[in-house]
Write a protein that holds these residues in place. Structure first.
Motif, short mmCIF file in Angstrom:
data_model
loop_
_atom_site.label_atom_id
_atom_site.label_comp_id
_atom_site.label_asym_id
_atom_site.label_seq_id
_atom_site.Cartn_x
_atom_site.Cartn_y
_atom_site.Cartn_z
N ILE A 1 21.43 62.41 92.68
CA ILE A 1 21.49 63.31 93.84
C ILE A 1 21.14 64.71 93.37
N ASP A 2 20.16 65.35 94.04
CA ASP A 2 19.73 66.70 93.69
C ASP A 2 20.47 67.70 94.56
N PHE A 3 21.24 68.57 93.89
CA PHE A 3 21.88 69.69 94.58
C PHE A 3 21.08 70.96 94.31
N ILE A 4 21.56 72.08 94.86
CA ILE A 4 20.85 73.35 94.69
C ILE A 4 20.77 73.74 93.22
N ASN A 5 21.90 73.57 92.51
CA ASN A 5 21.96 74.07 91.14
C ASN A 5 22.26 72.99 90.10
N LYS A 6 22.29 71.69 90.47
CA LYS A 6 22.58 70.64 89.49
C LYS A 6 22.04 69.30 89.98
N ASN A 7 21.96 68.36 89.06
CA ASN A 7 21.59 66.98 89.35
C ASN A 7 22.76 66.07 88.98
N VAL A 8 23.08 65.09 89.84
CA VAL A 8 24.20 64.18 89.60
C VAL A 8 23.72 62.75 89.72
N ILE A 9 24.10 61.89 88.71
CA ILE A 9 23.80 60.46 88.76
C ILE A 9 25.09 59.74 89.12
N VAL A 10 25.03 58.95 90.23
CA VAL A 10 26.22 58.30 90.77
C VAL A 10 26.00 56.79 90.81
N ASN A 11 27.02 56.05 90.46
CA ASN A 11 26.97 54.59 90.60
C ASN A 11 26.93 54.27 92.09
N GLN A 12 25.91 53.55 92.46
CA GLN A 12 25.71 53.34 93.89
C GLN A 12 26.71 52.37 94.50
N PHE A 13 27.41 51.61 93.67
CA PHE A 13 28.39 50.65 94.21
C PHE A 13 29.81 51.21 94.19
N THR A 14 30.20 51.90 93.11
CA THR A 14 31.58 52.37 92.99
C THR A 14 31.74 53.83 93.34
N GLY A 15 30.66 54.59 93.36
CA GLY A 15 30.75 56.01 93.65
C GLY A 15 31.13 56.84 92.44
N LEU A 28 18.15 79.87 90.61
CA LEU A 28 17.38 81.10 90.78
C LEU A 28 16.27 80.92 91.80
N ALA A 29 15.61 79.76 91.74
CA ALA A 29 14.53 79.49 92.70
C ALA A 29 15.07 79.47 94.13
N TYR A 30 16.24 78.89 94.30
CA TYR A 30 16.83 78.85 95.64
C TYR A 30 17.16 80.26 96.13
N LEU A 31 17.69 81.08 95.21
CA LEU A 31 18.02 82.46 95.59
C LEU A 31 16.77 83.22 96.01
N VAL A 32 15.70 83.08 95.22
CA VAL A 32 14.44 83.77 95.54
C VAL A 32 13.91 83.31 96.90
N ARG A 33 13.96 82.00 97.13
CA ARG A 33 13.48 81.48 98.42
C ARG A 33 14.32 82.02 99.58
#
Length: 472
Positions: A1-15, A28-33
């Protein structure tokens, strides 16, 4: 899952979150935009909006300053402080080159000179010398930039004593050679406070030698030495276009025939532009052209001693011809006019064939055609009849002068006076192409119509650009 400032890998069955990775660059890119699009707060969005308006203002003001500087480079002194006033009456612009050469040299010699069109005549409190360079258009008429001069001359009388000189430009091949310049000279001579520094000087076919003769005479009266550059009238070399003769009709009644020419290379042109053909005698002849399905069409009157008309009539199919395509924007089809009237006689039908062909929007268009005999129409009937059926011509009036009722074009205008008056009052345009004799008769009749129905002179509509002419 891509968030504004991080990437998270989640088990799709257990969460269960398996791993997390941060990215400062993404934050920074989000802030500039966010800042760039004004998202987040209305105050910041308002500042960005004002900045956009400021940028547009700076673009506009930059162009305005540039144009103002260019204008000042022509007239570095205001007209209120100039002793030398140079006025120009011209149709195509060539006369202005002569006037500009004199104006520039006066400035070089430290004189305060101001150059303007004759239609811009006004109050000149410091005037000492008035120089008028006037060409004659058509059958002795005023050129485009001189039509209002007589009216303005009465409106802005000169109270102080002044000297003047009038230089007329024209061609001795026309019977009304320099008539407009002669009329201006008579007008100025009637003023008791005006003194002619030189007699009226006329110049045929833009003769530089004749112009230098005038310059020497006038310079002597001013204790000056005008030094005109040797190349002041040098024309930009015009590119010649190669054209292939595709079709030529037989010579029909009234000694007129059509010629169809195909450019060998892509070249931009419009109906109403001019085709310049220079034969062995070195004198260019101009023909008004039709743009008909990307080809050039000419309507030519064969004259017994006509060099170019006989040349075009004798060219075999497939032969190549070299000519210059001269833009003529003053005679292009008016796209914004609510309705248009096209008036032609003789070989003047050519440009209208192309204009009517391109009237795909079916703008209300009236064609008035004048000829000697009914047989003269046969040359154009294969085009006019389909145009009427397709709705590209809404009204068609024909005047035959040697048969039947023996009507002339001006008789139709007189008969339909209320129609022409309403057309002009509503912003319509009248286009005229053909002989100078026809033009003179048409303008006289239109003058009567304008005075009777509209209580205005024809010049009012000419100055509005509602009368377009290309006559010979």
């Amino acid at each position: 899952i891509d968030f504004i400032n991080k990437n998270v890998i989640v088990n799709q069955f257990t969460g269960e979150i398996i791993s997390t990775s941060t990215s400062p660059f993404k934050g920074l890119a989000y802030l500039v935009r966010t800042l760039h699009i004004g998202k987040g707060h209305y105050i910041w969005a308002t500042l960005l909006f004002i900045s956009c308006l400021a940028i547009l203002f700076f673009i506009y003001s930059g162009f305005a300053i540039t144009l103002k500087r260019r204008k000042k480079s022509v007239n570095p002194f205001a007209k209120e402080v100039c002793e030398y006033i140079v006025l120009v009456g011209t149709e195509g612009g060539s006369t202005r080159e002569f006037a500009r050469a004199v104006h520039d040299d006066l400035l070089r010699q430290g004189k305060r000179s101001y150059i303007a069109d004759m239609n811009d005549f006004g109050n000149y409190p410091q005037l000492e010398q008035l120089l008028i360079f006037a060409s004659t258009y058509g059958d002795g008429d005023a050129p485009m930039t001189g039509t209002r001069f007589a009216e303005l001359w009465k409106k802005h009388p000169i109270v102080q004593s002044f000297g003047y000189t009038v230089v007329g430009f024209g061609s001795l091949s026309y019977p009304e050679f320099c008539r407009f310049a002669k009329e201006v000279d008579v007008l100025l001579a009637k003023e008791p406070q005006a003194k002619a520094m030189t007699p009226l000087h006329t110049i045929s076919d833009q003769s530089v030698d004749a112009f230098r003769q005038w310059a020497e005479k006038w310079s002597a009266t001013q204790d000056l030495n005008l030094r005109l550059p040797s190349d002041f009238l040098t024309r930009k070399k015009r590119k010649r276009t190669e054209l292939t003769v595709v079709e030529r009709t037989p010579v029909m009644d009234d000694d007129i025939f059509l010629v169809r020419l195909k450019p060998l290379k892509n070249v931009a042109f419009e109906s109403g532009d001019l085709l310049g053909i220079t034969p062995a005698d070195g004198r260019e002849r101009l023909y008004s052209i039709a743009k008909y399905r990307e080809e050039i069409w000419l309507s030519v009157k064969l004259v017994a001693q006509g060099v170019v008309s006989n040349l075009l009539n004798d060219l075999p199919i497939g032969e190549t011809l070299r000519a210059v395509i001269e833009p003529n924007p003053n005679f292009h089809f008016p796209k914004k006019a609510p309705q248009v009237v096209c008036i032609a006689n003789g070989a003047g039908m050519a440009p209208f064939l192309g204009m009517i062909e391109e009237n795909t929007d079916k703008k209300p268009l009236t064609l008035v055609w004048g000829c000697r005999r009914e047989a003269s129409l046969e040359l154009y009937r294969p085009y006019i009849d389909p145009y009427i059926e397709e709705g590209k011509i809404s009204t068609y009036w024909q005047a035959v002068s040697r048969e039947g009722d023996k009507f002339y074009v001006q008789d139709i205008i007189h008969r339909e006076g209320s129609f022409f008056a309403n057309l002009l009052a509503e912003g319509g345009v009248v286009m005229i192409c053909g002989s100078m004799a026809m033009l003179k008769a048409v303008k006289e009749t239109l003058e009567e119509v304008c005075h009777f129905h509209l209580r205005k002179p024809l010049s009012y509509f000419e100055n509005n650009g509602q009368i377009k002419t290309d006559c010979y």
